[in-house]
Design a protein around this motif. Sequence first.
Motif, PDB file in Angstrom:
ATOM      1  N   UNK A  80       5.552  19.614 -31.030  1.00  0.00           N
ATOM      2  CA  UNK A  80       6.793  20.264 -31.475  1.00  0.00           C
ATOM      3  C   UNK A  80       7.498  20.844 -30.252  1.00  0.00           C
ATOM      4  N   UNK A  81       8.460  20.107 -29.765  1.00  0.00           N
ATOM      5  CA  UNK A  81       9.197  20.481 -28.547  1.00  0.00           C
ATOM      6  C   UNK A  81      10.662  20.259 -28.846  1.00  0.00           C
ATOM      7  N   UNK A  82      11.227  21.158 -29.614  1.00  0.00           N
ATOM      8  CA  UNK A  82      12.549  20.897 -30.174  1.00  0.00           C
ATOM      9  C   UNK A  82      13.363  22.192 -30.236  1.00  0.00           C
ATOM     10  N   UNK A  83      14.595  22.131 -29.763  1.00  0.00           N
ATOM     11  CA  UNK A  83      15.421  23.345 -29.602  1.00  0.00           C
ATOM     12  C   UNK A  83      15.764  24.050 -30.904  1.00  0.00           C
ATOM     13  N   UNK A  84      15.763  23.337 -31.995  1.00  0.00           N
ATOM     14  CA  UNK A  84      16.159  23.953 -33.264  1.00  0.00           C
ATOM     15  C   UNK A  84      14.955  24.549 -33.997  1.00  0.00           C
ATOM     16  N   UNK A  85      13.764  24.293 -33.465  1.00  0.00           N
ATOM     17  CA  UNK A  85      12.568  24.695 -34.194  1.00  0.00           C
ATOM     18  C   UNK A  85      12.389  26.204 -34.300  1.00  0.00           C
ATOM     19  N   UNK A  86      13.118  26.977 -33.463  1.00  0.00           N
ATOM     20  CA  UNK A  86      12.979  28.441 -33.538  1.00  0.00           C
ATOM     21  C   UNK A  86      13.208  28.940 -34.958  1.00  0.00           C
ATOM     22  N   UNK A  87      14.045  28.246 -35.708  1.00  0.00           N
ATOM     23  CA  UNK A  87      14.338  28.696 -37.072  1.00  0.00           C
ATOM     24  C   UNK A  87      13.120  28.584 -37.985  1.00  0.00           C
ATOM     25  N   UNK A  88      12.223  27.688 -37.683  1.00  0.00           N
ATOM     26  CA  UNK A  88      10.990  27.567 -38.466  1.00  0.00           C
ATOM     27  C   UNK A  88       9.941  28.566 -37.979  1.00  0.00           C
ATOM     28  N   UNK A  89      10.130  29.082 -36.777  1.00  0.00           N
ATOM     29  CA  UNK A  89       9.112  29.943 -36.175  1.00  0.00           C
ATOM     30  C   UNK A  89       9.318  31.410 -36.543  1.00  0.00           C
ATOM     31  N   UNK A  90      10.595  31.857 -36.546  1.00  0.00           N
ATOM     32  CA  UNK A  90      10.857  33.266 -36.886  1.00  0.00           C
ATOM     33  C   UNK A  90      10.965  33.416 -38.400  1.00  0.00           C
ATOM     34  N   UNK A  91       9.860  33.179 -39.098  1.00  0.00           N
ATOM     35  CA  UNK A  91       9.836  33.335 -40.559  1.00  0.00           C
ATOM     36  C   UNK A  91       9.789  34.826 -40.897  1.00  0.00           C
ATOM     37  N   UNK A  92      10.080  35.139 -42.152  1.00  0.00           N
ATOM     38  CA  UNK A  92      10.238  36.539 -42.555  1.00  0.00           C
ATOM     39  C   UNK A  92       9.060  37.434 -42.169  1.00  0.00           C
ATOM     40  N   UNK A  93       7.844  36.955 -42.440  1.00  0.00           N
ATOM     41  CA  UNK A  93       6.688  37.823 -42.173  1.00  0.00           C
ATOM     42  C   UNK A  93       6.506  38.067 -40.671  1.00  0.00           C
ATOM     43  N   UNK A 111      13.567  28.963 -25.669  1.00  0.00           N
ATOM     44  CA  UNK A 111      13.490  28.195 -26.907  1.00  0.00           C
ATOM     45  C   UNK A 111      14.209  26.849 -26.820  1.00  0.00           C
ATOM     46  N   UNK A 112      14.982  26.641 -25.770  1.00  0.00           N
ATOM     47  CA  UNK A 112      15.695  25.361 -25.657  1.00  0.00           C
ATOM     48  C   UNK A 112      14.810  24.346 -24.944  1.00  0.00           C
ATOM     49  N   UNK A 113      14.657  23.190 -25.570  1.00  0.00           N
ATOM     50  CA  UNK A 113      13.699  22.211 -25.045  1.00  0.00           C
ATOM     51  C   UNK A 113      14.313  21.070 -24.251  1.00  0.00           C
ATOM     52  N   UNK A 114      15.637  20.896 -24.320  1.00  0.00           N
ATOM     53  CA  UNK A 114      16.181  19.804 -23.513  1.00  0.00           C
ATOM     54  C   UNK A 114      17.179  20.366 -22.508  1.00  0.00           C
ATOM     55  N   UNK A 115      17.261  19.675 -21.398  1.00  0.00           N
ATOM     56  CA  UNK A 115      18.198  20.145 -20.375  1.00  0.00           C
ATOM     57  C   UNK A 115      19.630  20.109 -20.895  1.00  0.00           C
ATOM     58  N   UNK A 116      19.912  19.125 -21.716  1.00  0.00           N
ATOM     59  CA  UNK A 116      21.261  19.027 -22.294  1.00  0.00           C
ATOM     60  C   UNK A 116      21.580  20.300 -23.093  1.00  0.00           C
ATOM     61  N   UNK A 117      20.624  20.753 -23.892  1.00  0.00           N
ATOM     62  CA  UNK A 117      20.844  21.970 -24.688  1.00  0.00           C
ATOM     63  C   UNK A 117      20.996  23.197 -23.792  1.00  0.00           C
ATOM     64  N   UNK A 148       0.587  34.162 -35.516  1.00  0.00           N
ATOM     65  CA  UNK A 148       1.788  33.332 -35.488  1.00  0.00           C
ATOM     66  C   UNK A 148       1.852  32.646 -34.136  1.00  0.00           C
ATOM     67  N   UNK A 149       2.695  31.628 -34.061  1.00  0.00           N
ATOM     68  CA  UNK A 149       2.859  30.908 -32.791  1.00  0.00           C
ATOM     69  C   UNK A 149       4.330  30.767 -32.446  1.00  0.00           C
ATOM     70  N   UNK A 150       4.591  30.643 -31.167  1.00  0.00           N
ATOM     71  CA  UNK A 150       5.916  30.220 -30.703  1.00  0.00           C
ATOM     72  C   UNK A 150       5.708  29.082 -29.718  1.00  0.00           C
ATOM     73  N   UNK A 151       6.466  28.015 -29.911  1.00  0.00           N
ATOM     74  CA  UNK A 151       6.468  26.926 -28.934  1.00  0.00           C
ATOM     75  C   UNK A 151       7.684  27.103 -28.039  1.00  0.00           C
ATOM     76  N   UNK A 152       7.455  27.168 -26.741  1.00  0.00           N
ATOM     77  CA  UNK A 152       8.545  27.465 -25.825  1.00  0.00           C
ATOM     78  C   UNK A 152       8.522  26.514 -24.636  1.00  0.00           C
ATOM     79  N   UNK A 153       9.665  26.385 -24.007  1.00  0.00           N
ATOM     80  CA  UNK A 153       9.730  25.542 -22.813  1.00  0.00           C
ATOM     81  C   UNK A 153       9.482  26.419 -21.584  1.00  0.00           C
ATOM     82  N   UNK A 154       8.523  26.051 -20.735  1.00  0.00           N
ATOM     83  CA  UNK A 154       8.206  26.892 -19.577  1.00  0.00           C
ATOM     84  C   UNK A 154       9.209  26.718 -18.440  1.00  0.00           C
ATOM     85  N   UNK A 155      10.221  27.532 -18.475  1.00  0.00           N
ATOM     86  CA  UNK A 155      11.285  27.467 -17.468  1.00  0.00           C
ATOM     87  C   UNK A 155      10.761  27.931 -16.116  1.00  0.00           C
ATOM     88  N   UNK A 156      10.962  27.120 -15.123  1.00  0.00           N
ATOM     89  CA  UNK A 156      10.651  27.606 -13.779  1.00  0.00           C
ATOM     90  C   UNK A 156      11.852  28.406 -13.276  1.00  0.00           C
TER      91      UNK A 156
END
Length: 277
Positions: A28-41, A152-158, A228-236
């Motif tokens: 799961x390496x996708x810029x829009x996925x943050x919405x699935x990660x920050x769930x209510x709980x 949270x952004x996974x592509x350079x374009x984003x 809980x988990x967060x998938x993030x892009x490791x920005x240098x």
Amino acid sequence: MTAVHEPDSELPELGRTAQEFGDQPLEVRESTHYKHEYVQTFVDKWDELIDWRGRYESEGKFFVEQLRNRGVESVLDVATGTGFHSVRLLEEGFETVVSADGSAEMLAKAFANGMKFGGHILRVVQADWRWLNRDVHGEYDAIICLGNSFTHLFSEKDRRKALAEFYAMLKHDGVLILDQRNYDSILDNGFSSKHQYYYCGDDVVAEPEHVDEGLARFRYQFPDGSEYHLNMFPLRKDYTRRLMHEVGFQHIDTYGDFQSTYRDDEPDFFVHIAEKA
Ligand code: SAM
């Protein structure tokens, strides 16, 4: 006429309690996925995680002074989260503070926190950075994107798109303040527990479960046993600086744990202060 991309319109907005990473969470390496990660709980626990009081003490007046020294009056907080910085800036008397975030759950919590801490009525706007100008109006002296959000952004374009949207919403002499974890150190030297101090409550364990050049997957464990988990892009660090330069920011200072001088592997967090003029 450009078609407007609405990537999340199928998602229910509020009240989700379970994170969704599917069978292959490392894929799961996708810029829009943050919405699935920050769930209510998770959002409900976020303030426990970031520990407002500890954070207030550890960052002191750093951001307030950076803004005041530049004569900033209007601020757009593009990663409001539960509202820590928006509330702080309102408390400090900044004239205009607009609080944007792509997560409806976060904004609802931020609004409640504004009322709770000082009776502030936050001006909240739900907006994804990649289409910021579509949903937020006006020009600002400063944009803040804090709490390791840009990760949270996974592509350079984003990333380029988001930075260009930030750039466009700043006045001609505006400033962008964006922070990030010290991923260089995590990628090159591994993770040390000292790296927990910046914005975790004492009882919350935040650790990377997996790190490669394209993914930092963090696990957050709470005293009640929930995790809980967060998938993030490791920005240098230098990569982020380069992108900022390339979208047009003229001058960029990077602080390490709020200090202007540091050894690259020491800080937990970097703060980039990017000036448009
Ligand atoms: N700034 C807050 C803090 O420091 O506590 C929140 C930080 S939280 C790690 C990241 C925030 O960025 C979340 O509230 C999330 O919804 C938001 N976010 C992530 N990607 C986004 C995007 N593409 N557009 C708008 N908001 C986004």
